[in-house]
Motif scaffolding. Structure first.
Motif, PDB file in Angstrom:
ATOM      1  N   ARG A  57       6.545 -92.711 -20.154  1.00  0.00           N
ATOM      2  CA  ARG A  57       7.143 -93.194 -18.908  1.00  0.00           C
ATOM      3  C   ARG A  57       8.637 -93.403 -19.120  1.00  0.00           C
ATOM      4  O   ARG A  57       9.068 -94.204 -19.943  1.00  0.00           O
ATOM      5  CB  ARG A  57       6.489 -94.495 -18.462  1.00  0.00           C
ATOM      6  CG  ARG A  57       7.044 -95.020 -17.147  1.00  0.00           C
ATOM      7  CD  ARG A  57       6.002 -95.827 -16.408  1.00  0.00           C
ATOM      8  NE  ARG A  57       6.528 -96.526 -15.268  1.00  0.00           N
ATOM      9  CZ  ARG A  57       6.880 -95.938 -14.112  1.00  0.00           C
ATOM     10  NH1 ARG A  57       6.756 -94.650 -13.988  1.00  0.00           N
ATOM     11  NH2 ARG A  57       7.349 -96.647 -13.100  1.00  0.00           N
ATOM     12  N   ASP A  58       9.429 -92.626 -18.387  1.00  0.00           N
ATOM     13  CA  ASP A  58      10.888 -92.718 -18.440  1.00  0.00           C
ATOM     14  C   ASP A  58      11.440 -92.180 -17.122  1.00  0.00           C
ATOM     15  O   ASP A  58      11.846 -91.026 -17.019  1.00  0.00           O
ATOM     16  CB  ASP A  58      11.432 -91.902 -19.622  1.00  0.00           C
ATOM     17  CG  ASP A  58      12.934 -92.070 -19.798  1.00  0.00           C
ATOM     18  OD1 ASP A  58      13.554 -92.845 -19.041  1.00  0.00           O
ATOM     19  OD2 ASP A  58      13.480 -91.410 -20.704  1.00  0.00           O
ATOM     20  N   PRO A  59      11.430 -93.029 -16.095  1.00  0.00           N
ATOM     21  CA  PRO A  59      11.849 -92.575 -14.764  1.00  0.00           C
ATOM     22  C   PRO A  59      13.291 -92.057 -14.713  1.00  0.00           C
ATOM     23  O   PRO A  59      13.637 -91.260 -13.835  1.00  0.00           O
ATOM     24  CB  PRO A  59      11.702 -93.814 -13.884  1.00  0.00           C
ATOM     25  CG  PRO A  59      10.876 -94.768 -14.652  1.00  0.00           C
ATOM     26  CD  PRO A  59      11.029 -94.426 -16.089  1.00  0.00           C
ATOM     27  N   SER A  60      14.146 -92.458 -15.660  1.00  0.00           N
ATOM     28  CA  SER A  60      15.536 -92.022 -15.636  1.00  0.00           C
ATOM     29  C   SER A  60      15.738 -90.639 -16.258  1.00  0.00           C
ATOM     30  O   SER A  60      16.808 -90.051 -16.129  1.00  0.00           O
ATOM     31  CB  SER A  60      16.416 -93.041 -16.374  1.00  0.00           C
ATOM     32  OG  SER A  60      16.058 -93.097 -17.740  1.00  0.00           O
ATOM     33  N   GLU A  89       5.968 -89.626 -10.667  1.00  0.00           N
ATOM     34  CA  GLU A  89       5.506 -90.943 -11.101  1.00  0.00           C
ATOM     35  C   GLU A  89       6.357 -91.522 -12.233  1.00  0.00           C
ATOM     36  O   GLU A  89       6.087 -92.607 -12.725  1.00  0.00           O
ATOM     37  CB  GLU A  89       4.045 -90.854 -11.548  1.00  0.00           C
ATOM     38  CG  GLU A  89       3.106 -90.444 -10.425  1.00  0.00           C
ATOM     39  CD  GLU A  89       1.718 -90.163 -10.941  1.00  0.00           C
ATOM     40  OE1 GLU A  89       1.481 -90.263 -12.165  1.00  0.00           O
ATOM     41  OE2 GLU A  89       0.860 -89.833 -10.114  1.00  0.00           O
ATOM     42  N   GLY A  90       7.385 -90.784 -12.675  1.00  0.00           N
ATOM     43  CA  GLY A  90       8.284 -91.273 -13.711  1.00  0.00           C
ATOM     44  C   GLY A  90       7.868 -90.928 -15.134  1.00  0.00           C
ATOM     45  O   GLY A  90       8.420 -91.467 -16.086  1.00  0.00           O
ATOM     46  N   TYR A  91       6.892 -90.039 -15.289  1.00  0.00           N
ATOM     47  CA  TYR A  91       6.424 -89.649 -16.618  1.00  0.00           C
ATOM     48  C   TYR A  91       7.056 -88.333 -17.055  1.00  0.00           C
ATOM     49  O   TYR A  91       7.193 -87.401 -16.273  1.00  0.00           O
ATOM     50  CB  TYR A  91       4.902 -89.506 -16.644  1.00  0.00           C
ATOM     51  CG  TYR A  91       4.186 -90.826 -16.614  1.00  0.00           C
ATOM     52  CD1 TYR A  91       3.985 -91.546 -17.781  1.00  0.00           C
ATOM     53  CD2 TYR A  91       3.719 -91.351 -15.414  1.00  0.00           C
ATOM     54  CE1 TYR A  91       3.330 -92.773 -17.755  1.00  0.00           C
ATOM     55  CE2 TYR A  91       3.068 -92.576 -15.374  1.00  0.00           C
ATOM     56  CZ  TYR A  91       2.879 -93.271 -16.561  1.00  0.00           C
ATOM     57  OH  TYR A  91       2.241 -94.481 -16.522  1.00  0.00           O
ATOM     58  N   ALA A  97      11.492 -86.082 -15.560  1.00  0.00           N
ATOM     59  CA  ALA A  97      10.386 -86.964 -15.172  1.00  0.00           C
ATOM     60  C   ALA A  97       9.737 -86.449 -13.892  1.00  0.00           C
ATOM     61  O   ALA A  97      10.408 -85.926 -13.001  1.00  0.00           O
ATOM     62  CB  ALA A  97      10.888 -88.389 -14.977  1.00  0.00           C
ATOM     63  N   ASP A  98       8.410 -86.617 -13.818  1.00  0.00           N
ATOM     64  CA  ASP A  98       7.698 -86.206 -12.602  1.00  0.00           C
ATOM     65  C   ASP A  98       7.843 -87.293 -11.538  1.00  0.00           C
ATOM     66  O   ASP A  98       8.582 -88.279 -11.715  1.00  0.00           O
ATOM     67  CB  ASP A  98       6.239 -85.896 -12.913  1.00  0.00           C
ATOM     68  CG  ASP A  98       5.455 -87.084 -13.456  1.00  0.00           C
ATOM     69  OD1 ASP A  98       5.961 -88.225 -13.385  1.00  0.00           O
ATOM     70  OD2 ASP A  98       4.341 -86.873 -13.969  1.00  0.00           O
TER      71      ASP A  98
END
Length: 148
Positions: free
Chosen positions: A91-94, A101-103, A98-99
């Motif tokens: 998980r890395d929204p930045s 959902e932030g993954y 990232a997809d």
């Protein structure tokens, strides 16, 4: 079995292990690769070996039956398969990859397994080179015996 068949057998193994080392190197180079624009991350690849009967000339026999006394077997890479295991998700929204959902999806390459594969392939390669060197030495000593 002729001493010369040793070179054919070991030569086929050296070639197969060389291909295995190239696949391992590719896997290790992509261990931390993230999914590309198509959303697919790099998939680990594995080589599949196959036994090949060698004929008297050292070439792979194609459907020819040889007597068990004269037949020898080599090895070749029959296929390179992709591992279907899903890649790890972090998980890395930045992150730009990232997809929704932030993954971020990384490759499914396990660096420890690949290092073990590399060591195994390298040792197999070295052992087959040693077999060829030993056979060469024996043949040279045989020729020297005939000179004396």
């Amino acid at each position: 079995m002729s001493m010369f068949k040793v070179f054919d057998i070991s030569g086929s193994a050296v070639s197969a292990q060389s291909q295995r080392l190239n696949v391992v190197a590719s896997n290790l180079a992509n261990v931390d690769t993230v999914a590309g624009p198509d959303g697919q991350a790099y998939k680990a690849r594995q080589v599949v070996f196959q036994t090949v009967l060698m004929n008297a000339s050292g070439a792979a026999a194609k459907g020819q039956a040889e007597s068990p006394v004269t037949a020898s077997a080599g090895v070749r890479v029959s296929n390179v398969t992709e591992d279907a295991t899903p890649g790890r998700k972090v998980r890395d929204p930045s992150h730009p990859a990232a997809d929704a959902e932030g993954y971020v999806t990384f490759s499914n390459v396990n660096a420890v397994e690949e290092m073990v594969n590399m060591i195994s392939a390298s040792r197999s390669y070295q052992n087959n080179i040693e077999v060829m060197n030993t056979a060469k030495s024996l043949l040279l000593k045989t020729l020297q015996m005939g000179q004396g």
